[in-house]
Design an enzyme around this catalytic site. Sequence first.
Site, PDB file in Angstrom:
ATOM      1  N   VAL A 236      -1.325   3.744   4.444  1.00  0.00           N
ATOM      2  CA  VAL A 236      -1.466   2.381   4.954  1.00  0.00           C
ATOM      3  C   VAL A 236      -0.278   2.031   5.848  1.00  0.00           C
ATOM      4  O   VAL A 236      -0.445   1.489   6.951  1.00  0.00           O
ATOM      5  CB  VAL A 236      -1.582   1.368   3.798  1.00  0.00           C
ATOM      6  CG1 VAL A 236      -1.611  -0.050   4.324  1.00  0.00           C
ATOM      7  CG2 VAL A 236      -2.819   1.662   2.966  1.00  0.00           C
TER       8      VAL A 236
ATOM      9  N   GLY B 125       0.789  -1.221   0.000  1.00  0.00           N
ATOM     10  CA  GLY B 125       0.000   0.000   0.000  1.00  0.00           C
ATOM     11  C   GLY B 125       0.819   1.269   0.000  1.00  0.00           C
ATOM     12  O   GLY B 125       2.051   1.255  -0.029  1.00  0.00           O
ATOM     13  N   GLU B 126       0.112   2.372   0.071  1.00  0.00           N
ATOM     14  CA  GLU B 126       0.737   3.682   0.040  1.00  0.00           C
ATOM     15  C   GLU B 126       1.072   4.148   1.447  1.00  0.00           C
ATOM     16  O   GLU B 126       0.869   3.437   2.431  1.00  0.00           O
ATOM     17  CB  GLU B 126      -0.190   4.665  -0.676  1.00  0.00           C
ATOM     18  CG  GLU B 126      -0.483   4.245  -2.114  1.00  0.00           C
ATOM     19  CD  GLU B 126      -1.264   5.295  -2.874  1.00  0.00           C
ATOM     20  OE1 GLU B 126      -1.500   6.384  -2.325  1.00  0.00           O
ATOM     21  OE2 GLU B 126      -1.634   5.012  -4.021  1.00  0.00           O
ATOM     22  N   ALA B 127       1.561   5.375   1.531  1.00  0.00           N
ATOM     23  CA  ALA B 127       2.081   5.896   2.795  1.00  0.00           C
ATOM     24  C   ALA B 127       1.041   5.855   3.910  1.00  0.00           C
ATOM     25  O   ALA B 127       1.375   5.562   5.057  1.00  0.00           O
ATOM     26  CB  ALA B 127       2.593   7.316   2.599  1.00  0.00           C
TER      27      ALA B 127
END
Length: 201
Positions: free
Chosen positions: A161, A157-159
């Site tokens: 998450v 995921g991205e930051a």
Amino acid sequence: SPGTLSWGENPHIQISSNPAGIEGTSGCDRPLSNVPEDEGKIDVLHGIPGVGGLQSLHEEDDPLEPTVRTAIKEFNKKWKNGIQYMNDKGLVTEDPFTIANFLMEHNERLSKEQLGEIFGGKNNVDILKYFTSLFNFQGDKFDTALRKYLSKFMLLGEAQVIDRIMEIFASKYVTDNSGGVFPNKDAAYTMAFSLIMLNTD
């Protein structure tokens, strides 16, 4: 940008005592090194038995009950189907703690990527919290605890998450090591998040 990161017992990532110039924290005693990226995923679990991969047992030699074995197979294809199957067969209930227990008990057989998917979901925070509560970080150095934690699932995921997962990890670490090197969970979170972002494309 999106990336993935997993740490195991003998990872290719090594952690420095003060990444990104963070002051007032310690407990990590290894330098950072660059990790090669393979198909958009940082994987530092190569060659570690039982971590990051699935055990391959002949079904006739498998001690698990058939329903448990099927639940694991369903989960490894798609976690939502696996959880639904577990619930239908009475292996878990709607209580997220029962789900977390199953995921920990059978962790070595479960897809680390699917585990990362479920733990990264905003609606599954309670499952992640209960799963994290099953760890014991008492006496562990910070880098050792983080490696132990991330050997159980793939960080996806991205930051935002990663932010959520590292906050939960940091809270548990500080609870287990009160009076340690971190004055509060925010300091531990800052260190954990910085380490992850430094090693994730």
